[in-house]
Design a protein around this motif. Structure first.
Motif, PDB file in Angstrom:
ATOM      1  N   LEU B  60       0.612  -1.081  -0.291  1.00 54.46           N
ATOM      2  CA  LEU B  60       0.182   0.003  -0.857  1.00 54.46           C
ATOM      3  C   LEU B  60       0.864   1.087   0.017  1.00 54.46           C
ATOM      4  O   LEU B  60       2.173   1.282   1.158  1.00 54.46           O
ATOM      5  N   PRO B  61       0.416   2.391  -0.766  1.00 53.82           N
ATOM      6  CA  PRO B  61       1.719   3.458  -0.909  1.00 53.82           C
ATOM      7  C   PRO B  61       1.582   3.961   0.132  1.00 53.82           C
ATOM      8  O   PRO B  61       2.593   5.214  -0.018  1.00 53.82           O
ATOM      9  N   SER B  62      -0.280   4.627   0.742  1.00 50.72           N
ATOM     10  CA  SER B  62       0.091   5.203   1.951  1.00 50.72           C
ATOM     11  C   SER B  62      -1.033   4.901   3.211  1.00 50.72           C
ATOM     12  O   SER B  62      -1.387   4.185   2.642  1.00 50.72           O
ATOM     13  N   ASP B  63      -1.036   5.832   3.499  1.00 51.17           N
ATOM     14  CA  ASP B  63      -2.463   4.924   4.476  1.00 51.17           C
ATOM     15  C   ASP B  63      -3.722   5.958   4.147  1.00 51.17           C
ATOM     16  O   ASP B  63      -5.107   5.985   4.992  1.00 51.17           O
ATOM     17  N   ARG B  64      -3.262   6.399   2.915  1.00 50.57           N
ATOM     18  CA  ARG B  64      -4.690   7.280   2.393  1.00 50.57           C
ATOM     19  C   ARG B  64      -5.397   5.245   1.834  1.00 50.57           C
ATOM     20  O   ARG B  64      -6.476   5.385   1.368  1.00 50.57           O
ATOM     21  N   PHE B  65      -4.661   4.460   1.270  1.00 48.35           N
ATOM     22  CA  PHE B  65      -4.980   3.168   1.009  1.00 48.35           C
ATOM     23  C   PHE B  65      -5.344   2.195   1.860  1.00 48.35           C
ATOM     24  O   PHE B  65      -4.971   2.081   3.208  1.00 48.35           O
ATOM     25  N   SER B  66      -6.322   1.795   1.750  1.00 47.04           N
ATOM     26  CA  SER B  66      -7.251   0.786   2.999  1.00 47.04           C
ATOM     27  C   SER B  66      -7.822  -0.437   2.158  1.00 47.04           C
ATOM     28  O   SER B  66      -8.435   0.363   0.902  1.00 47.04           O
ATOM     29  N   ALA B  67      -7.915  -1.522   2.492  1.00 46.89           N
ATOM     30  CA  ALA B  67      -8.974  -2.696   2.247  1.00 46.89           C
ATOM     31  C   ALA B  67      -9.312  -3.354   3.404  1.00 46.89           C
ATOM     32  O   ALA B  67      -8.720  -3.849   4.218  1.00 46.89           O
ATOM     33  N   GLU B  68     -10.134  -4.095   2.601  1.00 46.94           N
ATOM     34  CA  GLU B  68     -11.349  -5.255   3.667  1.00 46.94           C
ATOM     35  C   GLU B  68     -11.138  -6.247   2.666  1.00 46.94           C
ATOM     36  O   GLU B  68     -11.850  -5.873   1.717  1.00 46.94           O
ATOM     37  N   ARG B  69     -11.884  -7.087   3.934  1.00 49.11           N
ATOM     38  CA  ARG B  69     -11.684  -8.288   2.966  1.00 49.11           C
ATOM     39  C   ARG B  69     -13.415  -9.037   3.704  1.00 49.11           C
ATOM     40  O   ARG B  69     -12.956  -9.235   4.955  1.00 49.11           O
ATOM     41  N   THR B  70     -14.514  -8.996   3.775  1.00 47.28           N
ATOM     42  CA  THR B  70     -15.269  -9.924   4.523  1.00 47.28           C
ATOM     43  C   THR B  70     -15.567 -10.944   4.087  1.00 47.28           C
ATOM     44  O   THR B  70     -15.741 -11.271   3.215  1.00 47.28           O
ATOM     45  N   GLY B  71     -16.095 -11.629   5.091  1.00 49.97           N
ATOM     46  CA  GLY B  71     -16.329 -13.292   5.068  1.00 49.97           C
ATOM     47  C   GLY B  71     -15.625 -14.081   4.586  1.00 49.97           C
ATOM     48  O   GLY B  71     -15.882 -14.689   3.835  1.00 49.97           O
ATOM     49  N   GLY B  72     -14.132 -13.633   4.227  1.00 54.55           N
ATOM     50  CA  GLY B  72     -13.523 -14.033   3.063  1.00 54.55           C
ATOM     51  C   GLY B  72     -13.830 -14.538   1.521  1.00 54.55           C
ATOM     52  O   GLY B  72     -13.507 -14.961   1.250  1.00 54.55           O
ATOM     53  N   SER B  73     -14.956 -13.669   1.535  1.00 50.35           N
ATOM     54  CA  SER B  73     -14.657 -13.453  -0.032  1.00 50.35           C
ATOM     55  C   SER B  73     -14.465 -12.370  -0.719  1.00 50.35           C
ATOM     56  O   SER B  73     -13.917 -11.828  -1.005  1.00 50.35           O
ATOM     57  N   VAL B  74     -15.980 -10.953  -0.471  1.00 52.66           N
ATOM     58  CA  VAL B  74     -15.869  -9.878  -1.511  1.00 52.66           C
ATOM     59  C   VAL B  74     -14.979  -9.111  -0.831  1.00 52.66           C
ATOM     60  O   VAL B  74     -14.871  -8.997   0.723  1.00 52.66           O
ATOM     61  N   SER B  75     -14.222  -8.481  -1.525  1.00 51.20           N
ATOM     62  CA  SER B  75     -13.290  -7.133  -0.825  1.00 51.20           C
ATOM     63  C   SER B  75     -12.838  -6.283  -1.320  1.00 51.20           C
ATOM     64  O   SER B  75     -13.972  -5.576  -2.169  1.00 51.20           O
ATOM     65  N   THR B  76     -12.993  -5.055  -0.740  1.00 54.65           N
ATOM     66  CA  THR B  76     -13.257  -3.738  -1.550  1.00 54.65           C
ATOM     67  C   THR B  76     -11.649  -2.591  -0.742  1.00 54.65           C
ATOM     68  O   THR B  76     -11.670  -2.602   0.168  1.00 54.65           O
ATOM     69  N   LEU B  77     -10.995  -1.898  -2.101  1.00 53.04           N
ATOM     70  CA  LEU B  77     -10.699  -0.835  -1.759  1.00 53.04           C
ATOM     71  C   LEU B  77     -10.335   0.013  -1.734  1.00 53.04           C
ATOM     72  O   LEU B  77     -11.444   1.028  -2.228  1.00 53.04           O
ATOM     73  N   THR B  78     -10.063   1.172  -0.369  1.00 56.12           N
ATOM     74  CA  THR B  78     -10.831   2.153  -0.245  1.00 56.12           C
ATOM     75  C   THR B  78      -9.560   3.538  -0.254  1.00 56.12           C
ATOM     76  O   THR B  78      -8.281   2.695   0.080  1.00 56.12           O
ATOM     77  N   ILE B  79      -9.947   4.946  -0.976  1.00 53.91           N
ATOM     78  CA  ILE B  79      -9.012   5.056  -1.060  1.00 53.91           C
ATOM     79  C   ILE B  79      -9.497   6.532  -0.927  1.00 53.91           C
ATOM     80  O   ILE B  79     -10.236   7.352  -0.991  1.00 53.91           O
ATOM     81  N   GLN B  80      -8.742   7.198   0.593  1.00 56.00           N
ATOM     82  CA  GLN B  80      -9.318   8.679   0.850  1.00 56.00           C
ATOM     83  C   GLN B  80      -7.805   9.105   0.745  1.00 56.00           C
ATOM     84  O   GLN B  80      -7.506   9.487   0.079  1.00 56.00           O
ATOM     85  N   ARG B  81      -9.013  10.451   0.225  1.00 54.83           N
ATOM     86  CA  ARG B  81      -8.657  12.532  -0.177  1.00 54.83           C
ATOM     87  C   ARG B  81      -8.030  11.391  -1.499  1.00 54.83           C
ATOM     88  O   ARG B  81      -6.875  11.540  -1.641  1.00 54.83           O
ATOM     89  N   THR B  82      -8.352  11.320  -2.082  1.00 49.84           N
ATOM     90  CA  THR B  82      -7.804  10.739  -3.527  1.00 49.84           C
ATOM     91  C   THR B  82      -6.672  12.089  -4.093  1.00 49.84           C
ATOM     92  O   THR B  82      -7.184  13.429  -3.609  1.00 49.84           O
ATOM     93  N   GLN B  83      -6.206  11.736  -5.033  1.00 46.37           N
ATOM     94  CA  GLN B  83      -4.669  12.901  -5.606  1.00 46.37           C
ATOM     95  C   GLN B  83      -4.984  12.296  -6.599  1.00 46.37           C
ATOM     96  O   GLN B  83      -5.063  10.859  -7.400  1.00 46.37           O
ATOM     97  N   GLN B  84      -4.720  12.722  -7.262  1.00 47.94           N
ATOM     98  CA  GLN B  84      -4.793  12.762  -8.699  1.00 47.94           C
ATOM     99  C   GLN B  84      -3.179  11.784  -9.317  1.00 47.94           C
ATOM    100  O   GLN B  84      -3.597  10.509 -10.539  1.00 47.94           O
TER     101      GLN B  84
END
Lengths: 113, 115
Positions: B60-84
């Motif tokens: 992960l390039p910075s703490d603005r990036f995070s990811a979760e994987r719920t129930g061992g299946s679907v995953s969500t990648l979240t980027i906060q305060r996006t930059q160009q």
């Protein structure tokens, strides 16, 4: 530090001729190598792989060669077909490592009809 | 569907906004990877999930990036305060298990454009 390098960003080959795509790596811990093919707007798809205990693996028109002493692998496509036009990525993996696949930057192959 | 799916396929956002990218792996695959491909670059490893183990977040390039994987299946990648510089194609891949260098199966990717 680019651990997996594909120094040719692009390659053009005539239909029916051989395409040779090259890949170099620096980490001697890598012991498994894969080639992926990617069309525009699609995810990469697995093409062929080779374990470090072998120096050649063949699958139809595709052959991968591994030279461990040179830390070099190559993908040969014979005969090349227009449908082979895509971006090809090589990837390296250490079975005793952290399960991360390290990818090269890709080579865009264009097969001319 | 039998393959890895990702949504949305395209996302255009303004600098500073948060975005969420979703990945549905192949059913039964225990390993899930996120990669990023910037223009002219290779696939950059971001994060890896394996079963119930703690994820490998080393890419992960910075703490603005995070990811979760719920129930061992679907995953969500979240980027906060996006930059160009976050503009890229974000690819998700799954594989049956780790330790045996299994083939990864990739989704079609999400193209993120940050204006």
């Amino acid at each position: 530090d680019q651990q997996v390098k594909q120094n040719s960003p692009s390659l053009s080959v005539q239909e029916g001729r051989i395409s040779i795509l090259n890949c170099d790596y620096t980490n001697s811990m890598f012991d498994y190598f894969l080639w992926y093919k990617k069309y525009p707007a699609e995810g990469p798809t697995f093409l062929i792989s080779i374990s470090s205990i072998k120096d050649k693996n063949e699958d139809g028109r595709f052959t991968v060669f591994l030279n461990k002493s040179a830390k070099h692998l190559s993908l040969h496509i014979v005969p090349s077909q227009p449908g082979d036009s895509a971006v090809y990525f090589c990837a390296a993996y250490s079975t005793s490592g952290t399960y991360k696949y390290i990818f090269g930057t890709g080579t865009r192959l264009k097969v001319l009809a | 569907g039998a393959g890895v799916s990702q949504s949305p396929s395209n996302k255009v956002t303004e600098k500073g906004k948060d975005v969420e990218l979703r990945c549905d792996p192949i059913s039964g695959h225990t390993a899930l990877y996120w990669y990023r491909q910037s223009l002219g670059q290779g696939l950059e490893f971001l994060i890896y999930f394996q079963g119930n183990s703690a994820p490998d977040k080393s890419g992960l390039p910075s703490d603005r990036f995070s990811a979760e994987r719920t129930g061992g299946s679907v995953s969500t990648l979240t980027i906060q305060r996006t930059q160009q510089e976050d503009s890229a194609v974000y690819l998700c891949a799954s594989s049956p298990q780790t330790g045996t260098a299994d083939t990864q199966y990739f989704g079609p990717g999400t193209r993120l454009t940050v204006l």
